[in-house]
Design an enzyme around this catalytic site. Sequence first.
Site, PDB file in Angstrom:
ATOM      1  N   GLN A   9      19.140   8.172  -4.437  1.00 15.61           N
ATOM      2  CA  GLN A   9      19.141   9.602  -4.738  1.00 15.61           C
ATOM      3  C   GLN A   9      18.370   9.843  -6.035  1.00 15.61           C
ATOM      4  OE1 GLN A   9      23.060  11.200  -4.919  1.00 15.61           O
ATOM      5  NE2 GLN A   9      22.399  13.290  -5.343  1.00 15.61           N
ATOM      6  N   SER A  87      21.334   1.591  -4.826  1.00 15.30           N
ATOM      7  CA  SER A  87      22.455   2.479  -4.500  1.00 15.30           C
ATOM      8  C   SER A  87      22.332   2.977  -3.059  1.00 15.30           C
ATOM      9  CB  SER A  87      22.481   3.622  -5.522  1.00 15.30           C
ATOM     10  OG  SER A  87      23.572   4.458  -5.287  1.00 15.30           O
ATOM     11  N   LEU A  88      22.056   4.280  -2.872  1.00 21.04           N
ATOM     12  CA  LEU A  88      21.892   4.806  -1.526  1.00 21.04           C
ATOM     13  C   LEU A  88      20.858   4.007  -0.726  1.00 21.04           C
ATOM     14  CD1 LEU A  88      22.088   7.122   0.627  1.00 21.04           C
ATOM     15  CD2 LEU A  88      20.269   8.245  -0.662  1.00 21.04           C
ATOM     16  N   ARG A 112      29.375   9.473   3.115  1.00 16.29           N
ATOM     17  CA  ARG A 112      29.337   9.007   1.720  1.00 16.29           C
ATOM     18  C   ARG A 112      28.959  10.166   0.799  1.00 16.29           C
ATOM     19  NH1 ARG A 112      25.126   6.818  -1.749  1.00 16.29           N
ATOM     20  NH2 ARG A 112      25.799   4.982  -2.936  1.00 16.29           N
ATOM     21  N   HIS A 192      28.976   5.731  -9.657  1.00 19.69           N
ATOM     22  CA  HIS A 192      29.021   4.329 -10.072  1.00 19.69           C
ATOM     23  C   HIS A 192      29.901   4.096 -11.290  1.00 19.69           C
ATOM     24  CE1 HIS A 192      26.051   3.548  -7.036  1.00 19.69           C
ATOM     25  NE2 HIS A 192      25.245   4.441  -7.553  1.00 19.69           N
ATOM     26  N   GLN A 240      30.698   0.023  -4.111  1.00 24.41           N
ATOM     27  CA  GLN A 240      29.420   0.485  -4.656  1.00 24.41           C
ATOM     28  C   GLN A 240      29.552   1.867  -5.311  1.00 24.41           C
ATOM     29  OE1 GLN A 240      26.535   2.445  -2.496  1.00 24.41           O
ATOM     30  NE2 GLN A 240      24.971   0.850  -2.622  1.00 24.41           N
TER      31      GLN A 240
END
Lengths: 283, 1198
Positions: A9, A87-88, A112, A192, A240
């Site tokens: 993102q 991440s994503l 998510r 996070h 995560q």
Amino acid sequence: MHCLLFPGQGVQRRGMGAELFGRFPEATALADEVLGYSIEQLCTRDPDRRLRDTRHAQPAVFFVNALLGQQQLTEHPGRYRYFAGHSLGEYNALVAGGVLDLATGLRLVKRRAELMAEITGGGMSAVQGVPAAFVRRALAETGLGKVFVANLNADTQTTIAGDRAEIAVAAKAIGALPGARVTPINVSGPFHTPLMDPAAQRFRAVLAEYRFAEPHTPVVSSITGELFDPASGPDLLARQLSAPVEWTRAVSALRAAGVTDFDEVNGQTLSSLVRGTTGRWVR
Amino acid sequence: MSKDIAIVGLSVDVPGARDLDAFWQIISSGTSVHRPFPQDRRHKLDEYIRYLRATSVEPVPDPDIDYHNGCFLDTVDTFDYAAFGMNPRQATLTDPHHRMVLRAMVLAFEDAGYSADRLRGSRTGVFVGFAVNPGSTYLDYLCRIDPTISQQAITGNIPTMLANRISHLMDLRGPSLVVDSACSATLVAVHQAKNALLAGDCDMAVVGGARIVFAPVKHPHSAIGIESSDGVTRTFDEAADGTGFGEGSGAVVLKRLERAVADGDQVYAVIKGSAVNHDGNTEGITTPDSDSQSELLLSAWRNADIDPRTLGYLEAHGTATRVGDPIEHEGIKRAFAQHTSDKGFCAVGTVKANVGHLFEGSGVIGLIKAVAVLRNRMIPPQANFTNPNPKLDFASGPLYVSTSLSPWDSPEGPRRCGVSAFGLGGTNAHVVVEEYIDTTVRPCAPQGEFLFTLSAATPRSLTWLVERYIRFIDGAGLEGADIADVCYTSQVSRSSHRHRIALVVTDVANLRGQLADLLTTEPGPLGDGPLAVEAKSYLRGAPVDWERLVGDHRPRVVRLPGYAFDETLAWMQFPETWREQMSLTTVDERHPVTHDVEFQPTAALPETEIPVGASVVALVDPDTEAEAFLAAAELGEVRVLRLGEPIEPGGDPFTADSTASFEHIARLVGEGGVTHIVHALAFEQAPATDVDEVERRTGKNLHSLFLLSKALMAAGAKVDLTVLTRTALSVEEGDGTVVTENSALVGFGKVIGREYPYIKVKHVDVDLAAASALRAEVFSDQHGLFLLRGEQRMREVFVEVTEVAADGPQTYLKPGGTYLITGGTGALGLAVAKSFATKQPDITLVLLSRSGVPPREQWDELLATPTDSAAAVRIRAVRELEELGAAVVVSKADAGDPASLTEAVTAIQREHGRIDGIVHAAGLPGGSTVMFRELDEFDAVVRVKLHAAFLLDQLTAADRPDFLVHFSSVASVFPAPGQADYAAGNYYLDNLARSQAGGPCHVIALDWVAWKEIGMAVDHGTNGDTMFKALPTAAALDVLDAGLRSRRSRLFAGELHYRGELIHLLRSYDVTLSPEIGTKVEHEMQALEARLLKEQEKTKVTIAAVQVELTGRADGEYSEVERSVAQCLALAFGYPALDVEADFFDLGGDSIMAASVAGNIAVYHDVQYDVADLLADRTIAEIAYHVEDLAEFAADAA
């Protein structure tokens, strides 16, 4: 040896993927069905300015990443020996590596994004110019309980995240370090960090419903820097949300595995992080 | 395809005429529109002129301001910003010339049948003729009022934007450029545009120009010698005495004729051909030349492929100057004489007599006049013409001057004109224009309903437009026009703006009626027909494909009224209060360039108890007396880590050059709650006597400190670090017993805290008698360098050296002497070599160089081709030294490599005998912060300084030179982050020189600040002023000379930059400032703060005074902060009203502007608000919300 990287993102831009949707009509129709709105309209025109919103930004980035990835893999069959994502972007790496299919990936990402967007009142800031250790020390000195190092992106690029008000204080303290530049990032949530735990809990239940296949090409996790193991997949992907992205660790691991060339879809964000990761003080 | 170019649209705006009809009215009646400079403009300029006169270095004392008469526009200070996608502020910061060109070109496009929609993405070229006027430009004017806006104003004021802005605004993809050839510029631009069309660079082109006289002040200083005494232009008249100023703008739209006809364009006239040439080398650059002008005409006629006998009118340049007119007349005569001997068949005239001289703009205005003459088929009378100039013998030539309006019959073919324009610098242009006779037969106009559209950027403009159309129809403007053509033209050229009208009409009378209704009543319903559907869609703002409405009957573009601009004031007023606001006094204080660092006594610390919770780790070398010393200091429970022993039982032994050892120690610190570390490894009693021992000690002492710091930083540790050395520093000058090599640790220690503030460093240099004082030092809050000698305690004090005493040898260079310069082929080394060779030419200069130079026999070949390779630069420098008379030897050696240096120096001694002087200028820059530095890189930087200096002493021990200069650095006193290695090496040099003071060899260390013009700082771009002003080479060489003529062991060379914004940093170092320096710094910091405060107050007052209305909320409720944020934005953009949800970028913001707007928001609201915040928030509502949040937060924090 080549590795293909997928950003997360933050790389969303209006107009992204414009040339792709026509080229992948089936995937696009599938995405429209899963998401319940036109992915093409969201990515190319975004008339309601929803791309800034986590709920929409994540599926958009994921889907454009996925199409670009598919294109890249078709153009260079067999080139990539590893995949990784930030991440994503890790979901894209899993799709590319054969752990998840595109539809499953998209369903998971949609959920998510919804869960992450529910956690508000948070903020993130990018810290450049000083190593993460300095940032951690500065954070410790402030005595703030709700700010954390959220991403370790490169030698001297880190993000902090946490409670919106505390972030402002932390930014000031970190900004006082010689050479440090702190810039706010426009996201709503303390991604996070442990403040995401409620979302992580709920997402864990969602993940438990899905099956993770054995990868045909290995994926290096951005959380652990280790090879993604389908058995512990649900746990890792839930974790995560509330664990820092250890991108430098992932890059070092990939290099250690023999990767020399990093390609990237959807921009050059990660490539610049890779260049900024020398691994010089990581031993 | 023919080479004919059609003029398909035009606009003209001169005093007294804003369209072609009014323009023709002036011309056909022989009117001259000259007058005095308008009162209103005069008032606005007077104070500015007074200011200019008062502030020039040679003030102009005239109290009266006299303005020229001329053909002036009423106003040049208004603009319709909305119609051009600007905000009021941008419009105000845009040169009136740019605004006029924009206006002229948009009107010409509209006239040609092109709306913004129809132009978008087209291959249209933009050609502007322009020259920056002598005297004041608008940008000068703006910057005199407010120098801070120059950056914002740049795009509105640099000439290229005259063309580029409209290309950008309308998305035109053809060439876009500005032609400057002075008075011929716009006609040259026509020629360029024509060629671009013929070459296929574009499908359409617009050519234009504008001219105002910013300040037509009549004063002997500003006269260029062509001005008419009374502002009247009397071309060809016996009373002619020069040209009158003219103002205005004009533009033409050009297309290839065949394309224009196919597109259904209206064709005003046809450009048959053109030519451009230059006078060449005439008597003077501004003197015109009849031969060149004659050749110009001949060449234009050839290009047009016409017989000049068919020309009936010639629009002359005709500036009415005593020199120019006869030359022009002569040139025309000569050209015609090549083709015909007929007399008096071609009328000659110039529009300058009507509207004055528009300089760069005059060419296109002349062309538009020629078009008017052709269309009206009348020869107009020449204005201001009574008696012919006797120097012009019209009777004997082809020309005559018309004195009345008379029909122009042309039975034998189309009417033809020529248009001339000549530039002051000798660039001439001529264009041949022919009338366009439409021979096509059109079928009968269709009957039925048609859709008429009209649009404007503001409602006011729309109303005015409707009124204008009614007047136009009433004035028979549409007589003979086909309603289908009228409607088509309205669609393709008048439809793009935001506020719209659509009418379904049947004929002109019906249109007139519906327009009139619009002014009085609400528009009637559109009905449900197919046209009504289109109309509704159009009114909703949807794009409409007008070509789809076109039936079998191909419509044409017809002339309709031009756009009615909604102009508001766009001018920055010169403040009448400038006299009160100005301050002409400047402070010009001088400060010394030389400083020194002294060790001055300071109060001993009181005895201290060991703080509760203190936990100390000490690193010691068992081969020294450190452990015993520490024991005597009674530091409480100390965990002593000895070299060679395991850090923890069973572990690997503690090794000084092992990364793992220090990572282990860092872990202990983090986990074990260690609060204090004492680095006591460098505790040797006596100095090293050979270079191997130096190697060993730097490896053990300095490298261990490096690795320790790095490991502590990587672990994010927080700890107080005492670096302990034993008599490493020479407290008194000339103490040869000190362990100088260990002093490098002082320099290193200074950097740690600057890179990572959580390790606080104190360096304590002791003798054995100081043990009892150590405890207080280790646990104190004072950081920096302290020297303990028994009871005595000293610290570093930075002092001024106002005068360098010349108490040494006044000539330090001996005839025939040999001088060694390390870093000899570096920029600083070469500068020193050159200054030596200049002072004493018959010397041998040995330049020690890591890179060396190629063998001499290759030099000629290497320099044969021009090159700036490093080798060539060095060779040239060596040759230059030799030309000064010096013998030059370049010795290739690495100063940082003991074997290499030893070999080189021994060779010099063998070949040249005694070395009479040494300048140790070799150096490598520090590279990065300790965290990211590798040991080998670190070591390389240190050894070029430290090991090399040690060896230079060793190698010359038997026969010491007269002097030895060490090039040290500001970094040894005030290092920056990333300079740990550099600071360590240089601190050693300073201390080495100090310990050798008073000896047989004069050793001096020079601590340089950045050299301004050459050297390492320039290479790395760090040669700007910081806390210190960068040092000019000449000033640096003066310090070197003064140092060598003194007996000093050190000079710090650099002037403090007291007025700089970084001066406060000087106090952030743990170096005490002398009272003089401290006072000055304090004073300047206060002055700086006062200046900033004053600026902030000024900003607050300015913002508070901004009037702006907030809109966008139904209930009309806005918070205080929203109002003040709106004021900040309105100050930047100039809008009288702002929507609370309007986006910063949509308002015309850009990232450059964002910085100042965010700054103003922060200042006004006393919060920390910066660009990033603004770019994220973007609307007044969001900004205000954020600002309130920040203010609340600040209140909480307080």
